[in-house]
Enzyme design. Structure first.
Site, PDB file in Angstrom:
ATOM      1  N   LYS A 211       0.835  -1.197   0.000  1.00 34.04           N
ATOM      2  CA  LYS A 211       0.000   0.000   0.000  1.00 34.04           C
ATOM      3  C   LYS A 211       0.872   1.251   0.000  1.00 34.04           C
ATOM      4  CE  LYS A 211      -3.726   2.257   2.650  1.00 34.04           C
ATOM      5  NZ  LYS A 211      -4.516   2.235   3.895  1.00 34.04           N
ATOM      6  N   SER A 287      -9.323   2.144   3.216  1.00 32.97           N
ATOM      7  CA  SER A 287      -8.527   2.880   2.249  1.00 32.97           C
ATOM      8  C   SER A 287      -7.527   2.005   1.501  1.00 32.97           C
ATOM      9  CB  SER A 287      -7.781   4.015   2.951  1.00 32.97           C
ATOM     10  OG  SER A 287      -6.888   3.528   3.937  1.00 32.97           O
ATOM     11  N   GLY A 308      -6.405   1.638   9.799  1.00 40.42           N
ATOM     12  CA  GLY A 308      -6.613   2.667  10.818  1.00 40.42           C
ATOM     13  C   GLY A 308      -8.063   2.765  11.259  1.00 40.42           C
ATOM     14  N   GLY A 310     -10.546   0.025   9.941  1.00 35.23           N
ATOM     15  CA  GLY A 310     -11.060  -1.055   9.105  1.00 35.23           C
ATOM     16  C   GLY A 310     -10.478  -1.064   7.716  1.00 35.23           C
ATOM     17  N   SER A 311      -9.402  -0.321   7.482  1.00 33.95           N
ATOM     18  CA  SER A 311      -8.905  -0.082   6.122  1.00 33.95           C
ATOM     19  C   SER A 311      -8.245  -1.280   5.467  1.00 33.95           C
ATOM     20  CB  SER A 311      -7.922   1.096   6.128  1.00 33.95           C
ATOM     21  OG  SER A 311      -8.568   2.287   6.480  1.00 33.95           O
TER      22      SER A 311
END
Length: 610
Positions: A211, A287, A308, A310-311
């Site tokens: 990511k 995200s 952070g 549920g990302s």
């Protein structure tokens, strides 16, 4: 605006709150008072919030109408604030595990994890015929060992597939940046190691995506923005990336994400909207949108994200893959953008829980200089060979919360729970988990304050035109929180942790759906501006906040599909440091559902012989 001060809730002491199934505590549903906005409307809204004349009043009204004032800002609490959810080790015993000794290398931990897995013969006996199965880490390793394929061959297919997915008609926007030359160089080195019989580990030659919130050379770390990498250059790999690289993994690029992690859709106006491989007209979630989508689409068996709010788990559920968020502090945060100091955690996205275990072995454990090492227990690996060996698992379920989702999700997740009882005899214990909406708001206030504070020095010099419109709105709201509100949120954190630990005294894990809705459609008006959809956003994060706000480990496993064929995930939340048990539970759940897994609409088979 003292003359407009609202009345806050007076919370009763924790010990006087009934957590039993017949509790009188009222379940408060998300009270989101904000219409969806995109296109010109979101631009106008951002301008108004940034206005010195209207901004303060509008932000006050938003906070009041969405109950932040009543439940957090002006609330009266007796608890002391808990600023960092770093948990002491209380020596919870876990059966059926392999434990590591101190000071093992990532390669040695990967070997320990691999030794806990089924052999290929054992797997074929349990699941002789699967309608669909993603290639696993061990599949890649075995093919490389047999020289049926090489890492270079796989890398070339990967590069062609990424280029194919980026065609203009409907780009999938999986990556922000990937470098074919660097990928082929890594693949060539791995291929030579296999030719010499000197492969480093089962991760040698395995493609792993990162990511774009995590430092990974030779790429800049943008955080989904057009500017952050200019003021914060990437000078070395993050700790978790170093550990993967030391195991021989091929790091294939930086996956797309919601700008600054400040949203749940994965719609990024700068780098494109990551689309869901099960239905490319729908969101992948955020995200960590790109990380979930590349695993779903078969481009990589593994990707890293940052969770952070549920990302990791949310996009994993929407894309039908596994998402594991370890206990706060289990994976070093060094080299990760400091956007959410006390709620964020590096997480793992994979096609199977077995692959999550291997990567967990590679990246977990403290840095020797890290003070948290003093309280962190040894990393444990469960034996993923016979899930039926444990019959004493107790699952805590809060019915009103569990059922606060679409009918398809409720039915699917309830059926999954029934299977766990029918096959393994695992019992569900009904409990009451109070003030869930309060925790969501306190977490929102916390992550927002930490995000805006972390980049405040840069925002003062930034041309606002470099920010997406939805990110501008988010930062305006984040900047409106004050010190009293932040302190109250941390008191709520302490309060909620006490509730959860009382629940864990009765049960091994807490079970919920992973999201309240499945992937919703991407609308054209959001592609260039982003969108504000707080109603869907609240539904997507409904079950995930405890993992972040309280620093608890959690995992999501695919358990079925809705009527439109979109994936549904079931989440298990564990006690601090109970990753071994969580992975065991998730493996048992996966074993009951894997035969029904479906191939996505967009899928690339990198190990095929064509």
């Amino acid at each position: 605006m003292g003359f407009l001060k609202d009345e806050g809730v007076v919370y009763k002491p924790v010990d006087s709150v009934d957590l039993g199934p017949d509790s009188k505590e009222v379940y408060l549903r998300a009270n989101v008072k904000a219409p969806r906005m995109a296109g010109f409307l979101v631009k106008v809204f951002a301008w108004l919030l940034e206005s010195r004349i209207f901004g303060g009043l509008m932000l006050y009204i938003l906070k009041r109408n969405n109950l932040i004032h009543k439940l957090v800002s002006f609330a009266e609490l007796q608890e002391s604030p808990l600023f960092v959810p770093l948990h002491p080790h209380e020596g919870h015993g876990e059966e059926e595990k392999c434990t590591k000794s101190d000071h093992l290398s990532p390669v040695e931990q990967v070997q320990l994890a691999t030794d806990c897995l089924q052999t290929s013969e054992e797997m074929n006996k349990i699941n002789p015929k699967l309608s669909f199965q993603r290639w696993t880490i061990l599949d890649y390793s075995r093919r490389y060992m047999s020289q049926e394929v090489t890492p270079v061959m796989v890398a070339k297919k990967f590069i062609a597939a990424v280029n194919e997915s980026s065609k203009p008609l409907r780009p999938m926007s999986f990556f922000i940046d990937f470098n074919p030359e660097d990928i082929l160089q890594q693949a060539t080195e791995s291929t030579h190691r296999y030719e010499r019989g000197e492969q480093i580990s089962v991760l040698d030659g395995v493609l792993i995506a990162i990511k774009d919130e995590i430092d990974c050379l030779p790429y800049p770390t943008t955080g989904g923005t057009k500017w952050l990498h200019k003021v914060r250059p990437c000078i070395e790999d993050a700790c978790c990336v170093k550990r993967l690289r030391s195991c021989g993994a091929i790091l294939v690029g930086k996956t797309n994400m919601h700008e600054l992690g400040a949203g749940t859709s994965g719609i990024n106006p700068h780098y494109g909207t990551t689309r869901n491989p099960y239905d490319s007209s729908r969101i992948a979630g955020g995200s960590s949108s790109g990380s979930a989508a590349v695993v779903c689409a078969g481009l990589c068996p593994v990707a890293l994200g940052v969770d952070g709010g549920g990302s990791v788990r949310m996009p994993a559920a929407l894309c039908g893959v596994v998402g594991l968020k370890p206990t706060f502090g289990r994976v070093p945060h060094s080299g990760v953008l400091p956007l959410n100091w006390t709620v964020g955690m590096v997480g793992i996205l994979t096609g199977t829980i077995e692959d999550a275990l291997i990567v967990y072995g590679a990246i977990s454990g403290p840095i020797s200089s890290d003070q948290s090492a003093q309280v962190m227990p040894k990393v444990c690996f469960p034996l993923l060979k016979a899930p039926e060996c444990r019959s004493d698992i107790k699952l805590a379920k809060y019915g009103e919360w569990f059922n606060d989702c679409t009918d398809d999700i409720r039915v699917c997740c309830s059926n999954a729970l029934a299977k766990l009882f029918d096959v393994y005899g695992w019992k569900t214990i009904e409990v009451t988990m109070p003030e869930i909406e309060v925790m969501r708001l306190a977490h929102y206030l916390t992550i927002g304050s930490e995000c805006s504070t972390s980049i405040a020095c840069h925002l003062e010099k930034l041309d606002m035109a470099e920010l997406g419109w939805d990110a501008r709105v988010a930062l305006s709201v984040y900047g409106a929180f004050n010190s009293r509100e932040y302190l109250n949120a941390q008191m709520i954190r302490n309060r909620q942790l006490q509730f959860y630990m009382k629940i864990f005294a009765k049960a091994d894990v807490i079970v919920t759906p992973t999201t309240g809705v499945t992937a919703y459609p991407i609308k054209d008006d959001a592609l260039k501006t982003g969108e504000l959809d707080y109603i869907n956003g609240a539904a997507l994060v409904r079950y995930q906040i405890a993992g972040n706000f309280l620093g608890l480990p959690a995992v999501t496993v695919p358990v079925g599909y809705d009527k439109s064929g979109l994936p549904i995930g079931l989440q298990f939340i564990g006690k601090p440091w109970s990753e071994s048990l969580l992975i065991h539970v998730a493996f048992a759940m996966q074993a009951l559902c894997i035969s029904d897994y479906r191939r996505p609409e967009i899928f690339y088979d990198l190990l095929s012989k064509d």
